[in-house]
Design a protein around this motif. Structure first.
Motif, PDB file in Angstrom:
ATOM      1  N   GLU A   8       0.835  -1.198   0.000  1.00 13.17           N
ATOM      2  CA  GLU A   8       0.000   0.000   0.000  1.00 13.17           C
ATOM      3  C   GLU A   8       0.875   1.256   0.000  1.00 13.17           C
ATOM      4  OE1 GLU A   8      -3.644   1.592  -0.411  1.00 13.17           O
ATOM      5  OE2 GLU A   8      -3.384  -0.544  -0.081  1.00 13.17           O
ATOM      6  N   ASP A  13      -0.831  -3.413  -5.388  1.00 11.08           N
ATOM      7  CA  ASP A  13      -1.659  -4.500  -4.868  1.00 11.08           C
ATOM      8  C   ASP A  13      -0.944  -5.822  -5.103  1.00 11.08           C
ATOM      9  OD1 ASP A  13      -4.024  -2.913  -4.238  1.00 11.08           O
ATOM     10  OD2 ASP A  13      -4.320  -2.759  -6.407  1.00 11.08           O
ATOM     11  N   LYS A  27      -1.456   0.091  -8.599  1.00  8.47           N
ATOM     12  CA  LYS A  27      -2.907   0.266  -8.429  1.00  8.47           C
ATOM     13  C   LYS A  27      -3.612   0.710  -9.706  1.00  8.47           C
ATOM     14  CE  LYS A  27      -3.505   0.750  -3.522  1.00  8.47           C
ATOM     15  NZ  LYS A  27      -4.208  -0.480  -3.322  1.00  8.47           N
TER      16      LYS A  27
END
Length: 135
Positions: A8, A13, A27
């Motif tokens: 994160e 991801d 992402k």
């Protein structure tokens, strides 16, 4: 801090954990990837899973040399392929694990040859994400 927090922090991801490595999506690529038809997603993920499990995907599934990216570490751009769709990324160690970071996607391929615009954009994304990952 958990692994998911580490991903994160670099705006990624975790997509696949295999016996020999991991595959991580930036992402913005996750968003584009989920717009693909599920059958195409499954093919690409299966090819990426081969790599994560330490198998050698064939040339129809994986391209290990799409050119050097430049930047501090001059990473090699690689591509996971399935039916004229390519996921572009780079390989490096992250969190003590061999990791394939996916930073680009080319869904509009009309031929087997790589799109130079997608390659250039992906190489820039490799440099930026590699710097976020640190040493």
């Amino acid at each position: 801090m958990s692994d998911s927090d580490d991903y994160e922090a670099i705006d990624c991801d975790l997509a696949i954990t295999g016996s020999d490595g991991r595959v991580v999506f930036a992402k913005k690529i996750t968003e584009e990837f989920t717009k693909l038809v599920s059958k195409k997603q499954a093919r690409l993920l299966a090819n990426a899973k081969l790599w994560a499990d330490g198998h050698r995907p064939n040339s129809e599934q994986f391209q290990g040399n799409e050119g050097r990216c430049g930047g501090k570490n001059d990473r090699m751009l690689v591509a996971v392929k399935a039916r004229k769709i390519r996921l572009y990324g780079f390989i490096r160690r992250f969190l003590d694990t061999k990791t394939l970071f996916i930073v680009g996607i080319d869904v509009a391929k009309k031929q087997d040859k790589s799109n130079p615009r997608s390659i250039k954009k992906s190489k820039t994304a490799v440099i930026n994400l590699d710097e976020k990952c640190g040493d």
